[in-house]
Motif scaffolding. Structure first.
Motif, PDB file in Angstrom:
ATOM      1  N   TYR A  26     -37.205  -1.506  55.368  1.00  0.00           N
ATOM      2  CA  TYR A  26     -37.015  -2.949  55.369  1.00  0.00           C
ATOM      3  C   TYR A  26     -35.658  -3.378  54.812  1.00  0.00           C
ATOM      4  CZ  TYR A  26     -38.406  -3.012  50.380  1.00  0.00           C
ATOM      5  OH  TYR A  26     -38.499  -2.800  49.024  1.00  0.00           O
ATOM      6  N   LYS A  38     -38.844 -10.117  61.864  1.00  0.00           N
ATOM      7  CA  LYS A  38     -37.429  -9.788  61.602  1.00  0.00           C
ATOM      8  C   LYS A  38     -36.581  -9.955  62.867  1.00  0.00           C
ATOM      9  CE  LYS A  38     -37.497  -4.838  62.594  1.00  0.00           C
ATOM     10  NZ  LYS A  38     -36.917  -3.550  62.241  1.00  0.00           N
ATOM     11  N   TYR A  77     -42.841  -8.916  57.477  1.00  0.00           N
ATOM     12  CA  TYR A  77     -41.403  -8.753  57.709  1.00  0.00           C
ATOM     13  C   TYR A  77     -41.144  -8.113  59.079  1.00  0.00           C
ATOM     14  CZ  TYR A  77     -36.975  -6.259  57.692  1.00  0.00           C
ATOM     15  OH  TYR A  77     -35.763  -5.747  58.060  1.00  0.00           O
ATOM     16  N   LYS A  78     -41.872  -7.056  59.405  1.00  0.00           N
ATOM     17  CA  LYS A  78     -41.672  -6.368  60.679  1.00  0.00           C
ATOM     18  C   LYS A  78     -41.985  -7.279  61.874  1.00  0.00           C
ATOM     19  CE  LYS A  78     -41.196  -2.279  61.255  1.00  0.00           C
ATOM     20  NZ  LYS A  78     -39.999  -1.424  61.545  1.00  0.00           N
ATOM     21  N   PHE A 117     -44.756  -6.185  54.084  1.00  0.00           N
ATOM     22  CA  PHE A 117     -43.947  -5.398  55.010  1.00  0.00           C
ATOM     23  C   PHE A 117     -44.308  -5.684  56.463  1.00  0.00           C
ATOM     24  CE2 PHE A 117     -43.411  -1.333  57.386  1.00  0.00           C
ATOM     25  CZ  PHE A 117     -42.015  -1.308  57.392  1.00  0.00           C
TER      26      PHE A 117
END
Length: 359
Positions: free
Chosen positions: A200, A359, A355-356, A352
């Motif tokens: 990340y 992004k 975020y993935k 996480f």
């Protein structure tokens, strides 16, 4: 160059009250490798004197750490031994050896990075830099393979430090001022490529902060619906200054009826599949999105233990859903460890996965 650390335990228990990991990591990040670590009792004056005598002869730096209440005792012992005054609050040195007495806390680690390492660099006439890759849930075997590939490329000219807490991993690549920049960059590129699916950040930044930056950049509003993580995902985000710009709300829908009333989860879904299920996680996230107040929704449901929920589902089973107005994805994990480890790991996974997704 050789360096050592003495940790003074504030108890008669062999390993109790000894926390020098932050100090050791701080030295490592500055390219200072501790060749020896000693753990001594707080009331062992003769043992401390013997250790100082030996290590000051063998080492270029002797560093001591303890709880704050023992700092003055340690400083007195070092002052008597080397017949020197401290420079500031914690450093003294002879022509051959540098001494530092450090609190076993974040403050001690900050002192290492801010003052001790620059002094060491001056004495050894060499400066060290570092590059950091941050990951979540990267398999141990992949991390070992990545480090092995990096070591093969660097030919032993770079050093590596791996650490992990609740699934949040940190790979530190350390190199000195004599290392060609192209070599360091190539090592970073190879490591980042191998760890890409779990990475990340290619800088030393906390996971929640990384998600905050992306949400701010995309101008997205986020809401959470948490069951077994008990608000931990939302807490990690609101600890960041400025979170009000993107964080809409956090619901702790712990009880099944709360899931039904607040999120629109179907009673039939809960009865048919159980509260800890792919289907319920999906409906929790979809319920947040359907309310129309957020762009991104995160939902968690699971069994943190120490006992199961009365079903045949195992402790550590959890489902994390991340939804947008276009789709909702659900991820299944079987986590290991005690209640704290399972819960905190799930929180990091939720951050996480969000975020993935965006992004």
């Amino acid at each position: 160059m050789k360096y050592s650390l003495i940790a003074l335990r504030n108890t008669r228990h062999a390993l109790g009250s000894v926390r020098y990991d932050k100090i050791a990591d701080a030295f490592l990040s500055g390219g200072v490798f501790l060749d020896e670590v000693l753990v001594l009792p707080y009331d062992g004056a003769s043992e401390l004197a013997a250790a100082l005598t030996r290590l000051s002869y063998e080492c270029d730096g002797v560093f001591l750490t303890c709880d704050g209440v023992l700092l003055s005792y340690l400083k007195d012992a070092v002052s008597v031994f080397c017949e020197g005054r401290f420079s500031g609050d914690f450093i003294t040195e002879t022509e051959k050896c540098l001494f530092a007495v450090l609190p076993a806390s974040d403050a001690g680690a900050d002192l290492v990075c801010g003052e001790v390492i620059p002094l060491i660099d001056k004495r050894r006439r060499k400066r060290y830099d570092r590059m950091v890759i941050r990951t979540v849930a990267a398999p141990s075997e992949l991390l070992r393979t990545t480090v092995a590939s990096a070591e093969n490329i660097s030919g032993g000219k770079l050093s590596y430090n791996l650490s992990e807490k609740f699934g949040d991993g940190r790979l530190e690549i350390i190199y000195d001022s004599e290392t060609p920049k192209m070599l360091a960059d190539e090592v970073l590129r190879v490591a980042a490529t191998q760890l890409n699916d779990f990475m990340y950040a290619m800088e030393d930044i906390p996971l929640a902060r990384r998600l905050y930056d992306v949400l701010k950049l995309r101008r997205l509003r986020l809401a959470t619906a948490e069951s077994f993580t008990g608000g931990g995902v939302g807490r990690a985000l609101v600890e960041i200054s400025g979170a009000s710009a993107f964080f809409y709300e956090g619901l702790n829908t712990y009880d099944n009826q709360s899931k039904i009333d607040r999120l629109g989860v179907s009673p039939y879904t809960i009865k048919s599949h159980g509260a800890v299920s792919d289907e319920v996680a999906y409906e929790m996230a979809a319920g947040l999105i359907a309310q129309g107040n957020c762009d991104v929704a995160v939902a968690t449901t699971g069994i943190a233990g120490p006992k199961s929920d009365g079903s045949d589902k195992p402790v550590g089973l959890c489902f994390i859903a991340v939804g947008t107005k276009e789709k909702v994805r659900v991820y299944r994990y079987q986590l290991e460890g005690d209640r704290e480890k399972i819960t905190e790991t799930a929180i990091n996974l939720a951050l996480f996965l969000t975020y993935k997704e965006i992004k």
